[in-house]
Design an enzyme around this catalytic site. Structure first.
Site, short mmCIF file in Angstrom:
data_model
loop_
_atom_site.label_atom_id
_atom_site.label_comp_id
_atom_site.label_asym_id
_atom_site.label_seq_id
_atom_site.Cartn_x
_atom_site.Cartn_y
_atom_site.Cartn_z
N GLN A 1 0.85 -1.19 0.00
CA GLN A 1 0.00 0.00 0.00
C GLN A 1 0.88 1.25 0.00
OE1 GLN A 1 -2.36 1.58 3.43
NE2 GLN A 1 -4.13 0.91 2.20
N TYR B 1 -6.20 10.69 4.88
CA TYR B 1 -4.84 11.03 4.43
C TYR B 1 -4.90 11.88 3.16
CZ TYR B 1 -3.49 7.76 8.06
OH TYR B 1 -3.32 7.14 9.27
N ARG C 1 -7.70 2.19 -2.39
CA ARG C 1 -8.52 2.03 -1.19
C ARG C 1 -9.22 3.33 -0.84
NH1 ARG C 1 -7.48 0.31 5.19
NH2 ARG C 1 -8.78 -1.55 5.06
N GLY D 1 -8.66 -7.22 9.23
CA GLY D 1 -7.57 -6.44 9.76
C GLY D 1 -6.99 -7.03 11.04
#
Length: 373
Positions: A100, A187, A234, A324
């Protein structure tokens, strides 16, 4: 009963043996000044190679992109070499692994960069109460308020696109099977998307298409560099992490993005529900809308267990299911899900602490003993 979760699926030309994805999770284990993944990171991911796909942790594409202490990067030769050991061990164990690619934007602190430069964002609008981990001269990270960000110039935005392209090429050189561009969780790309944070007057602000322009230019450039079949994105619709406000019109905003990503022919769209709520609502309209706009592989993440995962796959709501924190304490999560074994709890105090404890020391089941019992 759970045949769908353990059926095969083709992603980017690779056949996944099951539909269980290890979601990207920061573990903050890079301890040397080079910020390269240590040897135990290879062990950590190799332990979990039975996943249909591993998406390795968010990895800064440049020194400017960093927002946490001890996160390994993908912008130097030493970092590429460290990641190469990870991919080698995962592949040797029969796994498949993506990296990622990450830029935190305004979520950060000047001490995380050698030049002490502040975080950057769409504008100078900063965070009020969010905190990030820094070393601050000590052995253990401490949480401090984010520094005020500096707004990026138009040319600087374009230079960040090239940072992602370089990082993607580095990831391929390190042996990763593909990359996922992190456009979720408040982000940098999410900040540009958000009309409450992005008040720019150039071509990267204002209209919906302008606010998505930065991400779409990055995806297009990365796809041109390494092939669209190796690229995923994502997103986190309705998410509020890092003081984000939910999109005022998520069906229009994310439907537009999904349609544009379809045209770029990327391999997957990874949809994360931070609260583990709306993604499970059978009456909700956002997920079906995304599904209609994006015909490629869709990964769903947020609050899934074995039953929910199987039901979502059977209903056609997604193609792969990401887990996760369960992967932190259950390196053999795929086996446990397959036989319905209890899941071990994770130790929250060691998730970001550093060292082997709570990282590579979680035991696997004796599957033969469990199934014979």
């Amino acid at each position: 009963m759970f045949k769908k979760l353990f059926s095969r699926h083709s992603l980017g030309g690779k056949l996944l043996p099951n539909r269980v994805v290890m979601a990207p999770m920061n573990r903050n284990r890079a301890t040397d000044w080079q910020l390269a993944p240590p040897a135990m990171t290879a062990r950590y991911y190799a332990q979990r190679a039975s996943a249909g796909l591993i998406i390795a942790e968010g990895t800064p594409v440049s020194p400017q992109a960093r927002g946490c202490a001890r996160t390994p990067g993908i912008y130097s030769g030493a970092q590429v070499a460290g990641w190469r050991k990870v991919t080698k061990d995962v592949h040797h164990a029969g796994g498949r692994i993506y990296l990622q690619l990450w830029h935190v934007g305004r979520v950060g602190h000047s001490s995380l960069r050698a030049d002490r430069s502040p975080p950057v964002g769409p504008t100078g609008i900063g965070l009020h109460s969010d905190r990030v981990p820094i070393l601050n001269g000590g052995a253990e990270p401490v949480m401090v308020p984010c520094d005020a960000p500096r707004g990026l110039t138009t040319e600087e935005v374009r230079l960040i696109v090239t940072d992602f392209v370089r990082a993607a090429r580095n990831a391929v050189a390190a042996g990763f099977d593909g990359v996922e561009i992190h456009a979720a969780n408040g982000y940098l790309f999410d900040q540009f998307r958000c009309p409450y944070v992005n008040d720019r007057a150039d071509e990267y602000g204002g209209s919906l298409s302008n606010r998505w322009r930065f991400l779409l230019e990055t995806v297009q450039a990365v796809a041109a560099a390494i092939g669209s079949a190796r690229v995923g994105v994502r997103i986190s619709p309705l998410g509020s992490a890092h003081e984000m406000q939910p999109d005022p019109d998520p069906l229009v905003s994310y439907g537009y993005l999904a349609t544009r990503l379809k045209l770029l022919r990327i391999a997957h769209l990874h949809v994360y529900d931070q609260e583990g709520s709306w993604i499970h609502d059978r009456q909700g309209d956002l997920l079906p809308h995304l599904r209609a706009c994006f015909p490629g592989t869709m990964i769903l993440c947020g609050g899934f267990d074995r039953e929910r995962a199987e039901a979502a796959l059977r209903a056609g709501r997604g193609d792969l299911i990401a887990f996760g924190k369960h992967f932190i304490a259950n390196p053999d999560l795929v086996d446990r899900l397959r036989i319905g074994a209890p899941l071990a709890p994770w130790n929250s105090t060691t998730i970001y602490k550093g060292g082997a404890k709570g990282y590579v020391d979680y035991p696997a089941l004796d599957v033969a003993a469990v199934t014979a019992a």
